[in-house]
Scaffold this motif. Structure first.
Motif, PDB file in Angstrom:
ATOM      1  N   ILE A  54       0.849  -1.192   0.000  1.00 19.28           N
ATOM      2  CA  ILE A  54       0.000   0.000   0.000  1.00 19.28           C
ATOM      3  C   ILE A  54       0.888   1.245   0.000  1.00 19.28           C
ATOM      4  O   ILE A  54       1.875   1.311   0.745  1.00 19.28           O
ATOM      5  CB  ILE A  54      -0.922   0.007   1.242  1.00 19.28           C
ATOM      6  CG1 ILE A  54      -1.961  -1.117   1.107  1.00 19.28           C
ATOM      7  CG2 ILE A  54      -1.618   1.360   1.421  1.00 19.28           C
ATOM      8  CD1 ILE A  54      -2.731  -1.381   2.367  1.00 19.28           C
ATOM      9  N   TYR A  55       0.563   2.196  -0.850  1.00 23.27           N
ATOM     10  CA  TYR A  55       1.339   3.424  -0.961  1.00 23.27           C
ATOM     11  C   TYR A  55       0.574   4.576  -0.321  1.00 23.27           C
ATOM     12  O   TYR A  55      -0.556   4.863  -0.708  1.00 23.27           O
ATOM     13  CB  TYR A  55       1.601   3.749  -2.430  1.00 23.27           C
ATOM     14  CG  TYR A  55       2.522   2.764  -3.093  1.00 23.27           C
ATOM     15  CD1 TYR A  55       3.879   3.059  -3.261  1.00 23.27           C
ATOM     16  CD2 TYR A  55       2.055   1.526  -3.531  1.00 23.27           C
ATOM     17  CE1 TYR A  55       4.731   2.144  -3.856  1.00 23.27           C
ATOM     18  CE2 TYR A  55       2.901   0.609  -4.123  1.00 23.27           C
ATOM     19  CZ  TYR A  55       4.236   0.920  -4.288  1.00 23.27           C
ATOM     20  OH  TYR A  55       5.084   0.023  -4.874  1.00 23.27           O
ATOM     21  N   LEU A  56       1.183   5.239   0.655  1.00 22.72           N
ATOM     22  CA  LEU A  56       0.545   6.399   1.279  1.00 22.72           C
ATOM     23  C   LEU A  56       1.117   7.691   0.698  1.00 22.72           C
ATOM     24  O   LEU A  56       2.332   7.867   0.662  1.00 22.72           O
ATOM     25  CB  LEU A  56       0.773   6.401   2.790  1.00 22.72           C
ATOM     26  CG  LEU A  56       0.227   5.221   3.602  1.00 22.72           C
ATOM     27  CD1 LEU A  56       0.477   5.462   5.094  1.00 22.72           C
ATOM     28  CD2 LEU A  56      -1.260   5.019   3.357  1.00 22.72           C
ATOM     29  N   THR A  57       0.236   8.563   0.247  1.00 21.85           N
ATOM     30  CA  THR A  57       0.672   9.857  -0.278  1.00 21.85           C
ATOM     31  C   THR A  57      -0.035  10.963   0.486  1.00 21.85           C
ATOM     32  O   THR A  57      -0.976  10.702   1.233  1.00 21.85           O
ATOM     33  CB  THR A  57       0.306  10.010  -1.766  1.00 21.85           C
ATOM     34  OG1 THR A  57      -1.127   9.997  -1.886  1.00 21.85           O
ATOM     35  CG2 THR A  57       0.893   8.902  -2.606  1.00 21.85           C
ATOM     36  N   GLU A  58       0.421  12.200   0.273  1.00 17.37           N
ATOM     37  CA  GLU A  58      -0.274  13.322   0.903  1.00 17.37           C
ATOM     38  C   GLU A  58      -1.578  13.610   0.173  1.00 17.37           C
ATOM     39  O   GLU A  58      -2.645  13.663   0.755  1.00 17.37           O
ATOM     40  CB  GLU A  58       0.605  14.575   0.862  1.00 17.37           C
ATOM     41  CG  GLU A  58       1.791  14.504   1.796  1.00 17.37           C
ATOM     42  CD  GLU A  58       2.653  15.748   1.694  1.00 17.37           C
ATOM     43  OE1 GLU A  58       2.106  16.862   1.659  1.00 17.37           O
ATOM     44  OE2 GLU A  58       3.884  15.599   1.632  1.00 17.37           O
ATOM     45  N   GLY A  59      -1.466  13.839  -1.124  1.00 11.90           N
ATOM     46  CA  GLY A  59      -2.633  14.300  -1.861  1.00 11.90           C
ATOM     47  C   GLY A  59      -3.208  13.256  -2.793  1.00 11.90           C
ATOM     48  O   GLY A  59      -2.608  12.210  -3.045  1.00 11.90           O
ATOM     49  N   LEU A 106       5.689   4.832   2.384  1.00 20.60           N
ATOM     50  CA  LEU A 106       5.378   6.252   2.592  1.00 20.60           C
ATOM     51  C   LEU A 106       5.948   7.066   1.447  1.00 20.60           C
ATOM     52  O   LEU A 106       7.146   7.066   1.221  1.00 20.60           O
ATOM     53  CB  LEU A 106       5.998   6.738   3.910  1.00 20.60           C
ATOM     54  CG  LEU A 106       5.611   5.947   5.164  1.00 20.60           C
ATOM     55  CD1 LEU A 106       6.394   6.476   6.365  1.00 20.60           C
ATOM     56  CD2 LEU A 106       4.119   6.062   5.414  1.00 20.60           C
ATOM     57  N   CYS A 107       5.078   7.761   0.720  1.00 23.03           N
ATOM     58  CA  CYS A 107       5.506   8.554  -0.442  1.00 23.03           C
ATOM     59  C   CYS A 107       5.072   9.999  -0.286  1.00 23.03           C
ATOM     60  O   CYS A 107       4.320  10.510  -1.122  1.00 23.03           O
ATOM     61  CB  CYS A 107       4.881   8.022  -1.717  1.00 23.03           C
ATOM     62  SG  CYS A 107       5.121   6.287  -1.968  1.00 23.03           S
ATOM     63  N   LEU A 108       5.515  10.633   0.763  1.00 20.71           N
ATOM     64  CA  LEU A 108       5.154  12.034   0.939  1.00 20.71           C
ATOM     65  C   LEU A 108       5.985  12.913   0.004  1.00 20.71           C
ATOM     66  O   LEU A 108       6.963  12.446  -0.569  1.00 20.71           O
ATOM     67  CB  LEU A 108       5.349  12.456   2.401  1.00 20.71           C
ATOM     68  CG  LEU A 108       4.133  12.217   3.302  1.00 20.71           C
ATOM     69  CD1 LEU A 108       3.727  10.755   3.269  1.00 20.71           C
ATOM     70  CD2 LEU A 108       4.358  12.683   4.710  1.00 20.71           C
ATOM     71  N   PRO A 133      -4.403   8.174  -0.220  1.00 26.54           N
ATOM     72  CA  PRO A 133      -3.964   9.528   0.120  1.00 26.54           C
ATOM     73  C   PRO A 133      -4.364   9.874   1.556  1.00 26.54           C
ATOM     74  O   PRO A 133      -5.450   9.517   1.999  1.00 26.54           O
ATOM     75  CB  PRO A 133      -4.709  10.423  -0.878  1.00 26.54           C
ATOM     76  CG  PRO A 133      -5.842   9.620  -1.392  1.00 26.54           C
ATOM     77  CD  PRO A 133      -5.562   8.162  -1.115  1.00 26.54           C
ATOM     78  N   LEU A 134      -3.462  10.542   2.264  1.00 21.36           N
ATOM     79  CA  LEU A 134      -3.741  10.914   3.658  1.00 21.36           C
ATOM     80  C   LEU A 134      -4.622  12.159   3.732  1.00 21.36           C
ATOM     81  O   LEU A 134      -5.149  12.475   4.785  1.00 21.36           O
ATOM     82  CB  LEU A 134      -2.432  11.211   4.400  1.00 21.36           C
ATOM     83  CG  LEU A 134      -1.412  10.079   4.478  1.00 21.36           C
ATOM     84  CD1 LEU A 134      -0.079  10.620   4.998  1.00 21.36           C
ATOM     85  CD2 LEU A 134      -1.922   8.979   5.395  1.00 21.36           C
TER      86      LEU A 134
END
Ligand SMILES: [Zn+2]
Length: 302
Positions: free
Chosen positions: A209-214, A250-252, A226-227
């Motif tokens: 799973i990839y977490l991004t900001e937007g 985590l891909c911020l 997206p967070l």
């Protein structure tokens, strides 16, 4: 009612375990004052307020500047407690109090919303919107997958709309991005962000799973969440903790390295220990500029 009193008692005990006993309480309002774990320093001021009705906490002295000392109650356990205490809190928070007292009307897509699929390709605003998406590298497949559309009417006029649906396919949020130059680029649905898992119906918990900001960044990645900001909601934290079977990456944005590290430390424990990976992007780069090359930017955390 009696039952609820019991539940409140358990929650208060749990909070006391984390930040000490309340020095004042207003039981009728379910409001409790504690010494702030950050700024009190033995002065016994009791500035740190917890509201069990609103499910919020806030230090009246340092809470406006310090990100740690205000937020939804679940965050108090993230910041000051252990993962175990956090899990316990999520298990015992009573249903009646779970509901935020802010009233959100039933969510609908904005007036005039039309998907690119349904729209007339000769329509000029449609082409402006479409060209904007293409200029950002968004493909027809992505447009279809995310049911992306736009509107030229009402409050969201001249915005591209990316809807979000919950597990049952019910609309729970949408993002509105202007395709014309204007001061406010984004105008989004009025909905409690803390409660939203963006396009939860598309998440495959058995895969990385990839977490991004937007949201715009997220659609370039396989299996993204997206967070909707730089913080993780309690709800998402719990879901990841309980359901994610593989790694979480985590891909911020490149300028959010510190936030990324903080998230790493929040997530890297218990079930998820050693399964959090971090991507460090060049300072001026966003995820969407790196399409397919994200693996190159994994870094090791010691
Ligand atoms: Zn404080």
């Amino acid at each position: 009612m009696e039952n609820q009193d019991k539940e409140i008692e358990v929650i208060l005990d749990l909070i006391s375990d984390v930040i000490g006993k309340p020095i004042r309480s207003y039981d009728s309002k379910h409001q409790y004052l504690y010494n702030c774990p950050v700024c009190d320093e033995g002065q016994n001021k009791g500035n740190f307020e917890v509201s069990l009705v609103k499910h919020l906490y806030h230090c009246w002295s340092c809470g406006d500047e310090n990100d740690k000392t205000h937020g939804p109650l679940g965050k108090l356990f993230d910041v000051f407690g252990t993962k175990k205490q956090k899990k316990l809190y999520d298990l015992i928070k009573p249903d009646e109090l779970k509901v935020n007292d802010v009233f959100y009307p039933k969510l609908r897509l904005p007036e005039g919303f039309i998907t690119f699929e349904e729209s007339n390709p000769l329509h000029i605003p449609r082409n402006e919107a479409y060209n904007y998406l293409m200029s950002r590298g968004i493909t027809n497949d992505m447009i279809r997958k995310y049911n992306i559309g736009y509107t030229i009417k009402g409050d969201f006029a001249n915005r591209i709309i990316i809807p979000s649906y919950d597990v049952d396919g019910k609309l729970n949020y949408f993002l509105g991005r202007s395709w014309v130059k204007r001061k406010i680029k984004y105008k989004n649905a009025t909905a409690p962000k803390e409660e939203i898992i963006f396009n939860e119906h598309l998440i495959d918990w058995s895969q990385d799973i990839y977490l991004t900001e937007g949201v715009f960044d997220s659609i370039f990645l396989p299996n993204p969440i997206p967070l909707l900001g730089k913080h993780i909601s309690n709800k998402l934290f719990t879901l990841l903790y309980e359901k994610a079977e593989k790694d979480i990456i985590l891909c911020l944005d490149g300028d959010a390295y510190k936030d990324s590290l903080r998230l790493y430390n929040e997530l890297n424990g218990g079930n998820l220990y050693n399964r959090i990976k971090m991507v460090k992007l060049p300072y001026d780069k966003d995820v969407c500029e790196l399409r397919g090359e994200i693996d190159k930017y994994y870094i090791k955390i010691k």
